[in-house]
Design an enzyme around this catalytic site. Sequence first.
Site, mmCIF file in Angstrom:
data_model
loop_
_atom_site.group_PDB
_atom_site.id
_atom_site.type_symbol
_atom_site.label_atom_id
_atom_site.label_comp_id
_atom_site.label_asym_id
_atom_site.label_seq_id
_atom_site.Cartn_x
_atom_site.Cartn_y
_atom_site.Cartn_z
ATOM 1 C CG ASN A 42 -9.866 -25.944 -58.056
ATOM 2 O OD1 ASN A 42 -11.089 -25.799 -58.002
ATOM 3 N ND2 ASN A 42 -9.154 -25.593 -59.110
ATOM 4 C CD GLN A 43 -11.606 -20.540 -53.505
ATOM 5 O OE1 GLN A 43 -11.910 -19.869 -54.484
ATOM 6 N NE2 GLN A 43 -11.307 -19.997 -52.335
#
Length: 162
Positions: A42-43
């Site tokens: 997840n960024q």
Amino acid sequence: MNNILTHPFKPIVFKDTQILILGSFPSIQSFEKNFYYAHPRNQFWKILESVTSYPANTRDQRLWLLKECKLGLWDMIKGCSRENSLDSSLENEEVNDLAAFLEAHPSITTLAFTGKKAEALFKTHFSHLSIETVYLPSPSAAYAKMPFETKVAEYKKKLGYS
């Protein structure tokens, strides 16, 4: 898929939080690690690092970043059933009482949604609320059609950093 999961952790909010960032529901890895946006692909935290120039490698750094930037985190869904971590698998959703939460936290002036599901739930259940809303591109690794740099630019613009 009838097993109802309850959101595993509390919202992160401070007395001077101005922007509440709302996701849909924690991923399976976020459940396991007991923190928001904990999936390694997840960024979200990398995006916030790029937007704010503050480090976000540890839980303490992430909490400090949120506090320093007057950001809060929560999710729209209080409980649901699901097969996997994708928003498309969420069913039997029970939404959090966002109206009561905002009443208890009057410093919040903007809601920022990290995905279409969170935004749609707000429109369905809370469109009567008078509060500014913005849509942020999903930081999920599953949303790969938008490059990282474009996501950073959108977050900067929508969170007031550009």
